[in-house]
Motif scaffolding. Sequence first.
Motif, PDB file in Angstrom:
ATOM      1  N   GLY A   1      31.976  33.251 -20.495  1.00 27.49           N
ATOM      2  CA  GLY A   1      32.534  33.374 -19.149  1.00 27.49           C
ATOM      3  C   GLY A   1      31.477  33.725 -18.124  1.00 27.49           C
ATOM      4  O   GLY A   1      31.489  33.205 -17.001  1.00 27.49           O
ATOM      5  N   ALA A   2      30.553  34.609 -18.483  1.00 30.95           N
ATOM      6  CA  ALA A   2      29.503  35.007 -17.541  1.00 30.95           C
ATOM      7  C   ALA A   2      28.605  33.828 -17.185  1.00 30.95           C
ATOM      8  O   ALA A   2      28.261  33.620 -16.013  1.00 30.95           O
ATOM      9  N   ILE A   3      28.221  33.049 -18.187  1.00 32.60           N
ATOM     10  CA  ILE A   3      27.360  31.896 -17.913  1.00 32.60           C
ATOM     11  C   ILE A   3      28.120  30.833 -17.111  1.00 32.60           C
ATOM     12  O   ILE A   3      27.572  30.223 -16.191  1.00 32.60           O
ATOM     13  N   MET A   4      29.407  30.653 -17.428  1.00 34.24           N
ATOM     14  CA  MET A   4      30.212  29.658 -16.706  1.00 34.24           C
ATOM     15  C   MET A   4      30.561  30.118 -15.285  1.00 34.24           C
ATOM     16  O   MET A   4      31.049  29.332 -14.480  1.00 34.24           O
ATOM     17  N   SER A   5      30.292  31.385 -14.978  1.00 32.57           N
ATOM     18  CA  SER A   5      30.642  31.893 -13.644  1.00 32.57           C
ATOM     19  C   SER A   5      29.887  31.172 -12.534  1.00 32.57           C
ATOM     20  O   SER A   5      30.268  31.266 -11.359  1.00 32.57           O
ATOM     21  N   VAL A   6      28.831  30.424 -12.888  1.00 30.92           N
ATOM     22  CA  VAL A   6      28.084  29.696 -11.847  1.00 30.92           C
ATOM     23  C   VAL A   6      28.973  28.681 -11.134  1.00 30.92           C
ATOM     24  O   VAL A   6      28.690  28.293  -9.991  1.00 30.92           O
ATOM     25  N   SER A   7      30.071  28.256 -11.781  1.00 28.10           N
ATOM     26  CA  SER A   7      30.981  27.307 -11.135  1.00 28.10           C
ATOM     27  C   SER A   7      31.624  27.901  -9.893  1.00 28.10           C
ATOM     28  O   SER A   7      32.061  27.175  -9.009  1.00 28.10           O
ATOM     29  N   PHE A   8      31.694  29.223  -9.841  1.00 26.00           N
ATOM     30  CA  PHE A   8      32.389  29.887  -8.733  1.00 26.00           C
ATOM     31  C   PHE A   8      31.412  30.622  -7.822  1.00 26.00           C
ATOM     32  O   PHE A   8      31.800  31.519  -7.090  1.00 26.00           O
ATOM     33  N   GLN A   9      30.155  30.239  -7.885  1.00 21.31           N
ATOM     34  CA  GLN A   9      29.138  30.869  -7.054  1.00 21.31           C
ATOM     35  C   GLN A   9      28.539  29.855  -6.092  1.00 21.31           C
ATOM     36  O   GLN A   9      28.398  28.673  -6.425  1.00 21.31           O
ATOM     37  N   ARG A  10      28.162  30.340  -4.936  1.00 26.65           N
ATOM     38  CA  ARG A  10      27.484  29.502  -3.945  1.00 26.65           C
ATOM     39  C   ARG A  10      25.978  29.784  -3.902  1.00 26.65           C
ATOM     40  O   ARG A  10      25.246  29.180  -3.137  1.00 26.65           O
ATOM     41  N   ILE A  11      25.529  30.727  -4.731  1.00 27.70           N
ATOM     42  CA  ILE A  11      24.122  31.118  -4.738  1.00 27.70           C
ATOM     43  C   ILE A  11      23.259  29.949  -5.214  1.00 27.70           C
ATOM     44  O   ILE A  11      23.608  29.248  -6.161  1.00 27.70           O
ATOM     45  N   ARG A  12      22.122  29.751  -4.537  1.00 27.64           N
ATOM     46  CA  ARG A  12      21.151  28.734  -4.951  1.00 27.64           C
ATOM     47  C   ARG A  12      19.847  29.424  -5.313  1.00 27.64           C
ATOM     48  O   ARG A  12      19.242  30.115  -4.492  1.00 27.64           O
ATOM     49  N   LEU A  13      19.441  29.260  -6.552  1.00 22.92           N
ATOM     50  CA  LEU A  13      18.170  29.778  -7.040  1.00 22.92           C
ATOM     51  C   LEU A  13      17.439  28.651  -7.746  1.00 22.92           C
ATOM     52  O   LEU A  13      18.063  27.691  -8.212  1.00 22.92           O
TER      53      LEU A  13
ATOM     54  N   MET B   1      25.313  47.347  -5.403  1.00 22.26           N
ATOM     55  CA  MET B   1      24.339  46.972  -6.432  1.00 22.26           C
ATOM     56  C   MET B   1      22.915  47.163  -5.927  1.00 22.26           C
ATOM     57  O   MET B   1      22.047  47.691  -6.629  1.00 22.26           O
ATOM     58  N   LEU B   2      22.658  46.736  -4.703  1.00 21.88           N
ATOM     59  CA  LEU B   2      21.310  46.839  -4.155  1.00 21.88           C
ATOM     60  C   LEU B   2      20.931  48.290  -3.867  1.00 21.88           C
ATOM     61  O   LEU B   2      19.753  48.661  -3.951  1.00 21.88           O
ATOM     62  N   ALA B   3      21.937  49.113  -3.533  1.00 22.24           N
ATOM     63  CA  ALA B   3      21.659  50.537  -3.349  1.00 22.24           C
ATOM     64  C   ALA B   3      21.321  51.201  -4.682  1.00 22.24           C
ATOM     65  O   ALA B   3      20.467  52.092  -4.757  1.00 22.24           O
ATOM     66  N   LEU B   4      21.981  50.741  -5.738  1.00 25.21           N
ATOM     67  CA  LEU B   4      21.727  51.302  -7.063  1.00 25.21           C
ATOM     68  C   LEU B   4      20.440  50.757  -7.675  1.00 25.21           C
ATOM     69  O   LEU B   4      19.732  51.471  -8.380  1.00 25.21           O
ATOM     70  N   HIS B   5      20.134  49.481  -7.398  1.00 24.42           N
ATOM     71  CA  HIS B   5      18.940  48.819  -7.941  1.00 24.42           C
ATOM     72  C   HIS B   5      18.111  48.269  -6.778  1.00 24.42           C
ATOM     73  O   HIS B   5      18.159  47.068  -6.490  1.00 24.42           O
ATOM     74  N   PRO B   6      17.352  49.111  -6.088  1.00 30.14           N
ATOM     75  CA  PRO B   6      16.648  48.675  -4.873  1.00 30.14           C
ATOM     76  C   PRO B   6      15.690  47.510  -5.087  1.00 30.14           C
ATOM     77  O   PRO B   6      15.444  46.736  -4.164  1.00 30.14           O
ATOM     78  N   GLY B   7      15.139  47.363  -6.272  1.00 34.16           N
ATOM     79  CA  GLY B   7      14.180  46.285  -6.499  1.00 34.16           C
ATOM     80  C   GLY B   7      14.807  44.974  -6.918  1.00 34.16           C
ATOM     81  O   GLY B   7      14.090  43.981  -7.098  1.00 34.16           O
ATOM     82  N   MET B   8      16.118  44.935  -7.057  1.00 32.29           N
ATOM     83  CA  MET B   8      16.785  43.716  -7.514  1.00 32.29           C
ATOM     84  C   MET B   8      16.900  42.717  -6.364  1.00 32.29           C
ATOM     85  O   MET B   8      17.346  43.070  -5.269  1.00 32.29           O
ATOM     86  N   PRO B   9      16.519  41.443  -6.567  1.00 26.72           N
ATOM     87  CA  PRO B   9      16.700  40.446  -5.502  1.00 26.72           C
ATOM     88  C   PRO B   9      18.181  40.319  -5.140  1.00 26.72           C
ATOM     89  O   PRO B   9      19.047  40.367  -6.029  1.00 26.72           O
ATOM     90  N   PRO B  10      18.506  40.169  -3.862  1.00 27.24           N
ATOM     91  CA  PRO B  10      19.913  40.071  -3.453  1.00 27.24           C
ATOM     92  C   PRO B  10      20.683  38.973  -4.184  1.00 27.24           C
ATOM     93  O   PRO B  10      21.846  39.166  -4.556  1.00 27.24           O
ATOM     94  N   GLY B  11      20.036  37.818  -4.390  1.00 25.47           N
ATOM     95  CA  GLY B  11      20.713  36.741  -5.101  1.00 25.47           C
ATOM     96  C   GLY B  11      21.071  37.131  -6.520  1.00 25.47           C
ATOM     97  O   GLY B  11      22.145  36.780  -7.027  1.00 25.47           O
ATOM     98  N   HIS B  12      20.196  37.870  -7.189  1.00 26.12           N
ATOM     99  CA  HIS B  12      20.469  38.312  -8.553  1.00 26.12           C
ATOM    100  C   HIS B  12      21.640  39.295  -8.573  1.00 26.12           C
ATOM    101  O   HIS B  12      22.488  39.251  -9.478  1.00 26.12           O
ATOM    102  N   ALA B  13      21.682  40.180  -7.579  1.00 31.60           N
ATOM    103  CA  ALA B  13      22.791  41.135  -7.509  1.00 31.60           C
ATOM    104  C   ALA B  13      24.114  40.404  -7.347  1.00 31.60           C
ATOM    105  O   ALA B  13      25.117  40.743  -7.996  1.00 31.60           O
ATOM    106  N   ARG B  14      24.119  39.395  -6.505  1.00 36.92           N
ATOM    107  CA  ARG B  14      25.368  38.653  -6.269  1.00 36.92           C
ATOM    108  C   ARG B  14      25.796  37.892  -7.525  1.00 36.92           C
ATOM    109  O   ARG B  14      26.988  37.821  -7.848  1.00 36.92           O
ATOM    110  N   VAL B  15      24.856  37.291  -8.228  1.00 38.78           N
ATOM    111  CA  VAL B  15      25.189  36.566  -9.457  1.00 38.78           C
ATOM    112  C   VAL B  15      25.779  37.526 -10.486  1.00 38.78           C
ATOM    113  O   VAL B  15      26.758  37.204 -11.171  1.00 38.78           O
ATOM    114  N   ARG B  16      25.196  38.714 -10.606  1.00 42.55           N
ATOM    115  CA  ARG B  16      25.720  39.690 -11.563  1.00 42.55           C
ATOM    116  C   ARG B  16      27.124  40.161 -11.163  1.00 42.55           C
ATOM    117  O   ARG B  16      28.001  40.322 -12.032  1.00 42.55           O
ATOM    118  N   VAL B  17      27.342  40.370  -9.896  1.00 43.69           N
ATOM    119  CA  VAL B  17      28.686  40.764  -9.451  1.00 43.69           C
ATOM    120  C   VAL B  17      29.694  39.666  -9.789  1.00 43.69           C
ATOM    121  O   VAL B  17      30.772  39.932 -10.341  1.00 43.69           O
TER     122      VAL B  17
END
Length: 353
Positions: free
Chosen positions: A123-135, A301-317
Motif C-alpha cells: 500500500g505504501a509503494i502504491m500510494s504514489v497513485s494518489f500523490q502529485r509530488i514529482r521527484l 513532519m518538517l518541524a520534527l525532521h528539519p533536514g528532511m526535504p519537503p517532498g520526502h515529508a509529503r510522500v511519507r505522509v
Amino acid sequence: MVAAAADLFVRKGYAQVGMSDIAAAVSIGPSALYRHFRGKRELLYEVVLDSFAAVRAALPDGYPALAAAVLEHRGLGVLWQRESRHLEPPARAALRAEVVDMQRSVVARLRPASDLLGWAVLGAIMSVSFQRIRLPAPEYAALLASIADDIAATVLPPLHARPPAAPAPAALPTRDALLAAAVRLFASRGYHGTGIEEIGAAAGIAGPSVYHHFDSKLDILLAAMNHGAGELHAAVAATVTTVPAPGAALRALLGSYVDYSFANGDTVDVLITEIDHLPDAQRTPLYREQRAYVAQWQRLMLALHPGMPPGHARVRVQAALTVTNDVARTPHLRILAGIEDAVCAIGASILRI
C-alpha cells in the motif's frame, strides 16, 4: 492502445471515456480498436492486468525495483481502487487474486512474515497513485524503498481474531440515512454506477422522495465529501492547538485518522476515489481542502525532521494515510483485535516518530 487507455482512464475516469476517445488517442478508427477488444470493460481489464504484470515481474528484485515498476505505472492504484469497480465480478475477482499474489510475494520477503506488514508495504509503494509530488525517478524509488524498509522493521502489537460486533440499530434522520446509504453505494459501485433510486431503496424510502432532501445525486456526493473533509479538518485544528510538540501532535493526528478511517471507511473511500468525477467548480475547493489537510501533517513532519526535504515529508505522509485507508477497507484485517494500534505503529514507522 493499452497505455493510451490507461492514461485516459486515470485522468478522466472510466465512465467519461469512450472507445472512440481511446482510438483517437492512438490515431486509429474505432473499428480497428474493436478488432483487438470486444468492448471497454475488456480493455479496462487488460489495462489493469498489464500494470499488475509489470509490478509482479519486479517483485523478486526487491523494494527499489518494485517501487520503480510502480512509478512506471503510477496510475495503477487509481485503476485498481477506483476504475476496476466497473468490471464484472469475475473479472474483478481475478484482479484481486493478482493483488493477493503480489502481497504474498512481499510477505515472503519479511522476517518474520506478516500478512499485515505485507499489505502495508504494498500500500505504501502504491500510494504514489494518489500523490502529485514529482521527484527524479531514482530518488523517488529509493524513498519508497526506504519507507518499505521502515514498515518491514515495525514491531507490531499482538493481533488476534475477535467476534464480529453486532450492527448498531439504525435510527437516523432521513437525510442522514440517505447520506449513509449513498456513501456505502458510492464506495462499492462508484458514483457513476449508483442511481438515485438505489440510494432511496437502500435508505428505505421511495426514489423520488430523495429529492425532498437533496437536489441531485451530485448534491448527495458533495454533502458526503464536505462532511467527511470537515470532520478531518476539525481533528487537525483540535490537535495543533492543544498539542504543541510536533512528534506528539503527529502521533495524535495519526491516532485520530486511524480511528476515523476505521469508523468511516466508506467515507474515506469516497473522498479518495470519487473526487475526480466532480465538476471543476466543486472539485477545486475539495482538492484545496485535501492539500491543506496533508500540508498540516507535512508542516509537523518538517518541524520534527528539519533536514528532511519537503517532498520526502509529503510522500511519507501520503504513504501513512494510504496504508491506513487500505487496511481499514480490507475486511480480513479490519476485524482483528488490536488492528488500530498496529496501524498506528506502522504509521509511526513511516513518519519516523
